[in-house]
Design an enzyme around this catalytic site. Structure first.
Site, PDB file in Angstrom:
ATOM      1  N   ASN A 107       0.799  -1.227   0.000  1.00 20.47           N
ATOM      2  CA  ASN A 107       0.000   0.000   0.000  1.00 20.47           C
ATOM      3  C   ASN A 107       0.831   1.276   0.000  1.00 20.47           C
ATOM      4  O   ASN A 107       0.377   2.299  -0.517  1.00 20.47           O
ATOM      5  CB  ASN A 107      -0.923   0.026   1.215  1.00 20.47           C
ATOM      6  CG  ASN A 107      -1.970  -1.072   1.177  1.00 20.47           C
ATOM      7  OD1 ASN A 107      -2.059  -1.832   0.220  1.00 20.47           O
ATOM      8  ND2 ASN A 107      -2.765  -1.154   2.229  1.00 20.47           N
ATOM      9  N   SER A 138      -7.255   6.164  -0.152  1.00 21.41           N
ATOM     10  CA  SER A 138      -8.500   5.747   0.492  1.00 21.41           C
ATOM     11  C   SER A 138      -8.989   6.862   1.401  1.00 21.41           C
ATOM     12  O   SER A 138      -8.188   7.648   1.917  1.00 21.41           O
ATOM     13  CB  SER A 138      -8.266   4.473   1.324  1.00 21.41           C
ATOM     14  OG  SER A 138      -9.354   4.203   2.180  1.00 21.41           O
ATOM     15  N   TYR A 151      -3.739  -0.759   7.847  1.00 18.61           N
ATOM     16  CA  TYR A 151      -4.250  -0.372   6.523  1.00 18.61           C
ATOM     17  C   TYR A 151      -4.468   1.140   6.459  1.00 18.61           C
ATOM     18  O   TYR A 151      -4.013   1.797   5.515  1.00 18.61           O
ATOM     19  CB  TYR A 151      -5.563  -1.100   6.240  1.00 18.61           C
ATOM     20  CG  TYR A 151      -6.249  -0.644   4.978  1.00 18.61           C
ATOM     21  CD1 TYR A 151      -5.861  -1.139   3.739  1.00 18.61           C
ATOM     22  CD2 TYR A 151      -7.283   0.293   5.011  1.00 18.61           C
ATOM     23  CE1 TYR A 151      -6.478  -0.716   2.565  1.00 18.61           C
ATOM     24  CE2 TYR A 151      -7.912   0.723   3.850  1.00 18.61           C
ATOM     25  CZ  TYR A 151      -7.507   0.220   2.633  1.00 18.61           C
ATOM     26  OH  TYR A 151      -8.108   0.642   1.475  1.00 18.61           O
ATOM     27  N   LYS A 155      -2.461   3.926   4.013  1.00 14.61           N
ATOM     28  CA  LYS A 155      -3.140   4.794   3.054  1.00 14.61           C
ATOM     29  C   LYS A 155      -2.892   6.270   3.369  1.00 14.61           C
ATOM     30  O   LYS A 155      -2.783   7.097   2.453  1.00 14.61           O
ATOM     31  CB  LYS A 155      -4.638   4.490   3.036  1.00 14.61           C
ATOM     32  CG  LYS A 155      -4.974   3.137   2.409  1.00 14.61           C
ATOM     33  CD  LYS A 155      -4.530   3.077   0.960  1.00 14.61           C
ATOM     34  CE  LYS A 155      -4.968   1.814   0.258  1.00 14.61           C
ATOM     35  NZ  LYS A 155      -4.584   1.794  -1.185  1.00 14.61           N
TER      36      LYS A 155
END
Length: 254
Positions: A107, A138, A151, A155
């Site tokens: 990512n 995101s 996560y 992002k």
């Protein structure tokens, strides 16, 4: 930037949002769409070719976690063939907070490495023509889903990196903007793991919120490409496209 007759590289262009966006891009008539993805999918490539026979669609296997030197070698092959590339889309992403190292590698680090590699060909300080980068980030980058902090943080890092790229455009000649989807119906969110199992029902709870289809997201993605606004933070949520300010806050808690 009008997509027609342009040369585009799309990293992870066969995923959920990625594949629908590839379809929408092909409909818009680029000269070349080069898809780099970890897993080959001949049926998907054949579908894209059939969608608009005037567009040359090619595929190269690529894992974003490889070193910069390896990425540069692959890009040289592509640039030797196409001569020019107008747009790079960095779209690789995973959502699984069990896989901490890989989440960060895919990512964030992968986006940095692929971007760094293409600078060898685009940087105006080296005589390059410049270019445009669209990074798929995101909404969690500016408002974390706290049950998946790895996560969300990866992002946020990709979003911050993209904002810096945009501010460096006067030096490098390379502009950049971020694509930040809200909750989208893709395989990514159907089964996911929270960090340290802090919320075993995280996927179920996430999908209780209003969602958008990957097609709705893809259609707005193409609008963002056409707008070509350096430094834009595009929020693609519930079928809408909105340029937001970094200082805005959004309630995405589940």
């Amino acid at each position: 930037m009008a997509i027609a007759n342009k040369n585009i590289i799309f990293v992870a262009g066969l995923g959920g949002i990625g594949f629908d966006t590839s379809r929408e891009i092909v409909k818009s008539g680029p000269k070349n769409l080069v898809i780099l993805d970890r897993i080959e999918n001949p049926a998907a490539i054949a579908e894209l070719k059939a969608l608009n026979p005037k567009v040359t669609v090619t595929f190269y296997p690529y894992d974003v976690t490889v070193p910069v030197a390896e990425t540069t070698k692959l890009l040289k092959t592509i640039f030797d063939k196409l001569k020019t590339v107008d747009l790079l889309i960095n779209g690789a992403g995973i959502l699984d907070d069990y896989q901490i190292e890989r989440t960060i590698a895919v990512n964030f680090t992968g986006t940095v490495n692929t971007t760094t590699a293409i600078m060898s060909f685009w940087d105006k300080r080296k005589g390059g023509p410049g270019g445009v980068i669209a990074n798929i980030c995101s909404v969690t980058g500016f408002n974390a889903i706290y049950q998946v902090p790895v996560y969300s943080a990866s992002k946020a890092a990709a979003l911050s990196f993209t904002n810096s790229l945009a501010k460096l455009a006067p030096i490098t000649g390379v502009t950049a903007y971020s694509i930040n989807p809200g909750i989208t119906k893709t395989p990514l969110v159907h089964k996911l793991n929270s960090w340290l199992d802090v919320e075993p029902r995280v996927a179920e709870l996430l999908l209780e919120h209003p969602t958008q289809t990957s097609l709705e997201c893809a259609q707005n993605f193409v609008k963002a490409i056409e707008a070509n606004q350096n430094g834009a933070i595009w929020k693609l949520d519930l079928g809408t496209l909105e340029a937001i300010e970094w200082t805005k806050h959004w309630d995405s808690h589940i």
